[in-house]
Design a protein around this motif. Structure first.
Motif, PDB file in Angstrom:
ATOM      1  N   GLN A 167      51.315  73.339 -73.906  1.00 16.04           N
ATOM      2  CA  GLN A 167      52.812  74.616 -73.792  1.00 16.04           C
ATOM      3  C   GLN A 167      52.231  75.643 -72.460  1.00 16.04           C
ATOM      4  O   GLN A 167      53.530  75.385 -71.325  1.00 16.04           O
ATOM      5  N   GLN A 194      52.985  73.648 -69.566  1.00  9.70           N
ATOM      6  CA  GLN A 194      54.806  74.054 -68.967  1.00  9.70           C
ATOM      7  C   GLN A 194      54.804  74.966 -68.794  1.00  9.70           C
ATOM      8  O   GLN A 194      56.148  75.136 -68.145  1.00  9.70           O
ATOM      9  N   ASN A 195      54.735  76.357 -69.727  1.00 10.39           N
ATOM     10  CA  ASN A 195      55.726  77.400 -69.056  1.00 10.39           C
ATOM     11  C   ASN A 195      54.703  77.571 -67.681  1.00 10.39           C
ATOM     12  O   ASN A 195      55.686  78.371 -66.771  1.00 10.39           O
ATOM     13  N   THR A 216      54.408  68.032 -73.338  1.00 13.02           N
ATOM     14  CA  THR A 216      53.743  69.198 -74.621  1.00 13.02           C
ATOM     15  C   THR A 216      54.720  68.466 -75.798  1.00 13.02           C
ATOM     16  O   THR A 216      54.287  68.576 -77.108  1.00 13.02           O
ATOM     17  N   ASP A 241      53.475  68.021 -79.092  1.00 13.40           N
ATOM     18  CA  ASP A 241      53.520  68.265 -80.476  1.00 13.40           C
ATOM     19  C   ASP A 241      53.858  67.373 -81.486  1.00 13.40           C
ATOM     20  O   ASP A 241      53.206  67.782 -82.657  1.00 13.40           O
TER      21      ASP A 241
END
Length: 342
Positions: A120, A123-124, A147, A151
């Motif tokens: 995450q 990805q950000n 991501t 998950d």
């Protein structure tokens, strides 16, 4: 002439006396209960209890003999549990193994959660770089896929942990089942009783439900008898009663009416007179108070024949007093008086 008259008078008197005597012996009802009372023949009884194992196995111990008096909670019989204890040890090991597997699954959940957090974060960062046109759209899509995979990995790890926890529950249930079987291998007395029969010996193998002992339960000692259809409606549960045993005609035992059959029946075997056998009868049970039985439990015997007396309620509901000539003096509960039952 006067002598002949005297002879005739004497003859008439003798004939009258003899006739009255014959009528009394042959026709007059004898030994009838007084008005307001009824009675019936029966025997002092108690329930029979069979002591049997729930599972088949070998008898390890029998701690009582015929005639022994036992109380609630006394150990009567112990079945062999060698195999069951080995199974219990294996089940305990299986529980430990399942709990360790839960710990491994929990570690995998922590690892998957860390991977998701890292994905995450990447990805950000990729989205921020994409906004400044530093990286291509393909690189951002790749990071978004990473991501999603992280998950999904976390969800799978959590599902595995739940499955392992259910596995622990299953192993514990198996362990508890074996422990219950071991507990069932020890057979206890459910209440005060006397051992009537010993039907097996240590070392014998008995099947599930096979009888090892037969006990006479002393929790409810009673007598059953029959009343006519005319008398039964005048007796209700809770009424006082008296029992007079044949071998103790000089004493009576206090009792209470515990049951009155709601249905009539014909020709019960316990009724001995022809006139009563031809009529509808109702089965009645009178119970000796448990405290009286316990006070004299060493002397209680069952199978003894006797007569049960009950009082019949008048139309206004009143009950007659027990007449002194009806039954002998009633026994009391305290020790020191005569025995209640033979």
């Amino acid at each position: 002439m006067s002598r002949r008259i005297s002879i005739i008078i004497v003859a008439l008197v003798l004939a009258g006396v003899l006739g009255f005597g014959a009528w009394t012996v042959l026709f007059k009802p004898s030994d009838l209960p007084p008005d307001g009372f009824s009675r019936g023949n029966g025997r002092i009884e108690a329930d029979m209890v069979d002591i049997s194992p729930r599972l088949a196995g070998r008898v390890a111990e029998i701690r009582v003999r015929e005639g022994d008096l036992v109380a609630a909670g006394d150990v009567l019989t112990v079945m062999d549990t060698t195999e069951l204890r080995a199974q219990l040890a294996r089940a305990e090991a299986a529980v430990d193994s399942a709990e360790a597997a839960v710990g491994v699954a929990a570690a995998h959940v922590t690892e998957a959660a860390a991977r998701l957090a890292l994905a995450q974060s990447e990805q950000n960062r990729a989205e921020a770089l994409m906004a400044r046109n530093v990286i291509s759209q393909v690189e951002l899509d790749i990071q978004r896929t990473e991501t999603q995979l992280a998950d999904a990995g976390l969800a799978a790890a959590r599902a595995t942990q739940r499955a392992q926890e259910r596995g622990v529950d299953a192993e514990k249930a198996s362990r508890d089942e074996i422990a219950a079987r071991i507990a069932d291998a020890t057979l206890y007395a459910g209440g005060p009783a006397r051992v009537l029969y010993r039907l097996a010996q240590p070392g014998e193998i008995v099947g599930a439900g096979g009888k090892i002992l037969t006990l006479v339960s002393l929790e409810e000692v009673h007598m059953e008898f029959f009343l006519s259809a005319a008398d039964a409606p005048r007796v209700k549960i809770g009424d006082e009663a008296r029992i007079v045993a044949d071998i103790m005609p000089g004493m009576s035992i206090p009792a209470r009416v515990a049951f009155v059959s709601p249905q009539a029946q014909f020709t019960p075997k316990q009724v001995e007179t022809l006139s009563e056998r031809e009529s509808l009868m109702f089965r009645v049970r009178v119970r000796i108070p448990p405290e009286l039985v316990m006070a004299r439990i060493d002397q209680v015997k069952t199978g003894v024949r006797g007569v049960a007396w009950v009082r019949l309620a008048a139309p206004d509901g009143n009950l007659p007093e027990w007449p002194e000539g009806l039954t002998p003096p009633t026994l009391d509960i305290p020790q020191g008086s005569a025995p209640t039952t033979p």
